[in-house]
Design a protein around this motif. Structure first.
Motif, PDB file in Angstrom:
ATOM      1  N   VAL A 114       0.851  -1.195   0.000  1.00 13.29           N
ATOM      2  CA  VAL A 114       0.000   0.000   0.000  1.00 13.29           C
ATOM      3  C   VAL A 114       0.882   1.238   0.000  1.00 13.29           C
ATOM      4  O   VAL A 114       1.829   1.337   0.799  1.00 13.29           O
ATOM      5  CB  VAL A 114      -0.926   0.024   1.243  1.00 13.29           C
ATOM      6  CG1 VAL A 114      -1.819   1.256   1.213  1.00 13.29           C
ATOM      7  CG2 VAL A 114      -1.763  -1.250   1.314  1.00 13.29           C
ATOM      8  N   SER A 138       4.672   5.312   3.192  1.00 17.60           N
ATOM      9  CA  SER A 138       4.111   6.664   3.206  1.00 17.60           C
ATOM     10  C   SER A 138       5.034   7.580   2.423  1.00 17.60           C
ATOM     11  O   SER A 138       6.247   7.597   2.649  1.00 17.60           O
ATOM     12  CB  SER A 138       3.972   7.184   4.639  1.00 17.60           C
ATOM     13  OG  SER A 138       3.018   6.433   5.363  1.00 17.60           O
ATOM     14  N   VAL A 147       3.291  -1.127   4.129  1.00 10.41           N
ATOM     15  CA  VAL A 147       2.814   0.228   3.890  1.00 10.41           C
ATOM     16  C   VAL A 147       3.990   1.178   3.714  1.00 10.41           C
ATOM     17  O   VAL A 147       4.922   1.184   4.518  1.00 10.41           O
ATOM     18  CB  VAL A 147       1.926   0.709   5.064  1.00 10.41           C
ATOM     19  CG1 VAL A 147       1.449   2.135   4.823  1.00 10.41           C
ATOM     20  CG2 VAL A 147       0.736  -0.232   5.235  1.00 10.41           C
ATOM     21  N   LEU A 168      -2.777   0.795   9.745  1.00 10.70           N
ATOM     22  CA  LEU A 168      -2.451  -0.288   8.818  1.00 10.70           C
ATOM     23  C   LEU A 168      -1.204  -1.049   9.242  1.00 10.70           C
ATOM     24  O   LEU A 168      -1.038  -2.222   8.898  1.00 10.70           O
ATOM     25  CB  LEU A 168      -2.262   0.273   7.410  1.00 10.70           C
ATOM     26  CG  LEU A 168      -3.502   0.901   6.762  1.00 10.70           C
ATOM     27  CD1 LEU A 168      -3.167   1.426   5.371  1.00 10.70           C
ATOM     28  CD2 LEU A 168      -4.657  -0.093   6.690  1.00 10.70           C
ATOM     29  N   ALA A 212      -1.498   5.292   8.460  1.00  6.87           N
ATOM     30  CA  ALA A 212      -0.286   4.467   8.460  1.00  6.87           C
ATOM     31  C   ALA A 212      -0.157   3.684   9.756  1.00  6.87           C
ATOM     32  O   ALA A 212       0.210   2.502   9.754  1.00  6.87           O
ATOM     33  CB  ALA A 212       0.941   5.355   8.228  1.00  6.87           C
TER      34      ALA A 212
END
Length: 246
Positions: free
Chosen positions: A4, A30, A28, A20, A17
């Protein structure tokens, strides 16, 4: 493991964030644009810097085998959202836009909504002897600085590019702010109008309460419209559910 990408930089992006990160089945990343010095960093892997537009973002999504894309950038990050929509369309990676709800005027508020910063400038130009509380970001300062009969208290996280106009005083500060602090600021500088963007959220909403209590009019710049094809939610919980359901 599903991968993601969160386009971040907001409190909602950091909260997403963190939520998840509790799922061991997700990886994940960011992404931060790098426009603010010393940004608050989210949990997990962080990528800083731009992608090079929609094409660069699309290439990165393919190269990194991203399964889901969440645009949780600032409501006024119009170019980034347009790039996210275009990259999603080009690659087939599902896209969700997470935006906090906008502000709404209540009883006692005196707001005038406009659709652009330039429209706010035009409104101020028609008024005499304005002392403006300007909270529209450092990049907008040149638009307002040339106005006659206007003095600006311009608040931003980072300093604007020099030179600072002689009719502007720059206040470097980062929210959250308090109503008491905003009231004191307005009184100290004898401010008589607030110009701000409809960013929404609680971190910077205290200025609106202070403006209401002190009878200040507010010029509120509306958010840019979302591009066609953008699926929108306004809560972190809804974004978490979307990622898990994907």
């Amino acid at each position: 493991m599903r991968r993601v990408l969160i386009l971040g930089g907001t409190a909602e992006a950091r909260a997403l964030a963190a939520a998840l990160a509790e799922d061991p089945g997700l990886h994940v990343v960011s992404s931060l644009a790098g426009r603010v010095s010393n940004p608050r960093l989210p949990v997990g892997q962080v990528r800083e810097g731009g992608f090079g537009g929609a094409e660069g973002l699309a290439a990165w999504l393919v190269e990194e085998r991203i399964d889901a894309l969440v645009d949780a950038t600032h409501p006024f990050a119009e170019r980034m959202t347009a790039s996210a929509v275009a990259a999603s369309s080009a690659t087939g990676v599902p896209l969700l836009v997470l935006r906090r709800p906008g502000w709404r005027a209540g009883e006692g508020d005196s707001w005038q909504r406009v659709d652009s910063l330039q429209a706010a400038v035009t409104l101020l130009a028609a008024r005499d002897r304005q002392r403006v509380f300007l909270t529209t970001g450092r990049r907008s300062l040149p638009l307002f600085a040339s106005l006659p009969d206007v003095w600006l208290l311009a608040r931003s996280v980072d300093p604007p590019e020099p030179p600072v106009p002689p009719n502007a005083h720059v206040l470097l500060a980062r929210g959250p702010y308090t109503v008491e602090g905003e009231r004191a600021l307005i009184r100290e500088h004898h401010l008589n109008v607030l110009v701000t963007k409809d960013s929404g959220g609680t971190m910077t909403a205290a200025k609106l309460v202070a403006a209401r209590e002190l009878g200040l009019p507010v010029i509120m710049v509306n958010r840019p419209p979302l591009p066609p094809g953008a699926h929108l939610v306004d809560a972190v919980e809804a974004a978490v559910a979307w990622v898990h359901d994907g």
